[in-house]
Motif scaffolding. Structure first.
Motif, PDB file in Angstrom:
ATOM      1  N   HIS A  39       3.300   0.876  10.438  1.00 39.82           N
ATOM      2  CA  HIS A  39       2.307   1.326   9.476  1.00 39.82           C
ATOM      3  C   HIS A  39       1.279   0.217   9.255  1.00 39.82           C
ATOM      4  CE1 HIS A  39       5.532   4.157   8.763  1.00 39.82           C
ATOM      5  NE2 HIS A  39       4.694   4.895   8.064  1.00 39.82           N
ATOM      6  N   VAL A  40       0.171   0.592   8.625  1.00 40.53           N
ATOM      7  CA  VAL A  40      -0.871  -0.376   8.290  1.00 40.53           C
ATOM      8  C   VAL A  40      -1.430  -0.010   6.908  1.00 40.53           C
ATOM      9  CG1 VAL A  40      -2.713   0.950   9.427  1.00 40.53           C
ATOM     10  CG2 VAL A  40      -2.965  -1.495   9.148  1.00 40.53           C
ATOM     11  N   ALA A  41      -1.809  -1.025   6.157  1.00 42.39           N
ATOM     12  CA  ALA A  41      -2.407  -0.792   4.846  1.00 42.39           C
ATOM     13  C   ALA A  41      -3.916  -0.704   5.002  1.00 42.39           C
ATOM     14  CB  ALA A  41      -2.040  -1.917   3.888  1.00 42.39           C
ATOM     15  N   VAL A  42      -4.515   0.280   4.344  1.00 43.24           N
ATOM     16  CA  VAL A  42      -5.972   0.428   4.325  1.00 43.24           C
ATOM     17  C   VAL A  42      -6.417   0.577   2.875  1.00 43.24           C
ATOM     18  CG1 VAL A  42      -6.133   1.465   6.626  1.00 43.24           C
ATOM     19  CG2 VAL A  42      -5.889   2.939   4.643  1.00 43.24           C
ATOM     20  N   TYR A  43      -7.646   0.191   2.619  1.00 46.30           N
ATOM     21  CA  TYR A  43      -8.231   0.321   1.287  1.00 46.30           C
ATOM     22  C   TYR A  43      -9.314   1.379   1.361  1.00 46.30           C
ATOM     23  CZ  TYR A  43      -5.668  -3.920   0.454  1.00 46.30           C
ATOM     24  OH  TYR A  43      -4.660  -4.834   0.340  1.00 46.30           O
ATOM     25  N   VAL A  44      -9.257   2.345   0.440  1.00 42.98           N
ATOM     26  CA  VAL A  44     -10.142   3.503   0.499  1.00 42.98           C
ATOM     27  C   VAL A  44     -10.933   3.611  -0.791  1.00 42.98           C
ATOM     28  CG1 VAL A  44     -10.214   6.021   0.698  1.00 42.98           C
ATOM     29  CG2 VAL A  44      -8.539   4.720   2.010  1.00 42.98           C
ATOM     30  N   GLY A  45     -12.226   3.862  -0.646  1.00 39.59           N
ATOM     31  CA  GLY A  45     -13.092   4.085  -1.794  1.00 39.59           C
ATOM     32  C   GLY A  45     -14.506   3.653  -1.494  1.00 39.59           C
ATOM     33  N   ARG A  50     -11.159   0.157  -5.130  1.00 38.84           N
ATOM     34  CA  ARG A  50     -10.572   0.835  -3.984  1.00 38.84           C
ATOM     35  C   ARG A  50      -9.064   0.969  -4.155  1.00 38.84           C
ATOM     36  NH1 ARG A  50     -14.826  -2.239  -1.424  1.00 38.84           N
ATOM     37  NH2 ARG A  50     -16.314  -0.748  -0.602  1.00 38.84           N
ATOM     38  N   LYS A  51      -8.520   2.025  -3.560  1.00 38.37           N
ATOM     39  CA  LYS A  51      -7.085   2.281  -3.640  1.00 38.37           C
ATOM     40  C   LYS A  51      -6.451   1.947  -2.301  1.00 38.37           C
ATOM     41  CE  LYS A  51      -3.723   5.714  -4.987  1.00 38.37           C
ATOM     42  NZ  LYS A  51      -3.484   7.081  -5.438  1.00 38.37           N
ATOM     43  N   ARG A  52      -5.255   1.399  -2.357  1.00 40.40           N
ATOM     44  CA  ARG A  52      -4.529   0.997  -1.154  1.00 40.40           C
ATOM     45  C   ARG A  52      -3.611   2.121  -0.704  1.00 40.40           C
ATOM     46  NH1 ARG A  52       0.462  -2.053  -0.331  1.00 40.40           N
ATOM     47  NH2 ARG A  52       0.248  -3.363   1.497  1.00 40.40           N
ATOM     48  N   PHE A  53      -3.693   2.448   0.589  1.00 44.01           N
ATOM     49  CA  PHE A  53      -2.831   3.455   1.205  1.00 44.01           C
ATOM     50  C   PHE A  53      -2.106   2.799   2.384  1.00 44.01           C
ATOM     51  CE2 PHE A  53      -6.082   6.024  -0.792  1.00 44.01           C
ATOM     52  CZ  PHE A  53      -5.403   7.129  -1.265  1.00 44.01           C
TER      53      PHE A  53
END
Length: 104
Positions: A39-45, A50-53
């Motif tokens: 898996h990899v963490a991405v930041y969205v917004g 921004r929220k971390r997924f």
């Protein structure tokens, strides 16, 4: 002389343990050690809030996700403000896309 070397050896061990504990606590605070393998963490917004997924790396090869990666490249290049991969879209769009990719 022998006593000083033993004292120096103990001081070195204490310093190594202290640094190891410090590095471990920094990793725990940054959240980098809670991403499962594959898996990899991405930041969205679109703003600085921004929220971390955490997403499976298989998403990175999907054409729909590739378009988001192209947007991220255009907007940020390789200088991501969050220190990780930042995706410039709304959270709603991202969660919808993730649910589509999860079903495929």
């Amino acid at each position: 002389m022998g006593i000083q070397l033993i004292g120096l050896s103990h001081a070195k061990q204490k310093l190594q343990r202290s640094l190891s504990a410090r590095i471990t606590s920094l990793l725990a605070m940054s959240g980098t050690n809670n991403v499962p393998k594959g898996h990899v963490a991405v930041y969205v917004g679109e703003t600085y809030q921004r929220k971390r997924f955490v997403i499976p790396i298989s998403y990175l090869n999907h054409p729909l996700f590739q378009s988001l990666l192209n947007l991220a490249e255009e907007e940020f290049g390789f200088d991501h403000p969050m220190g990780g991969l930042t995706i410039p879209c709304t959270e709603d769009y991202f969660t919808t896309l993730a649910s589509i990719l999860n079903g495929s």
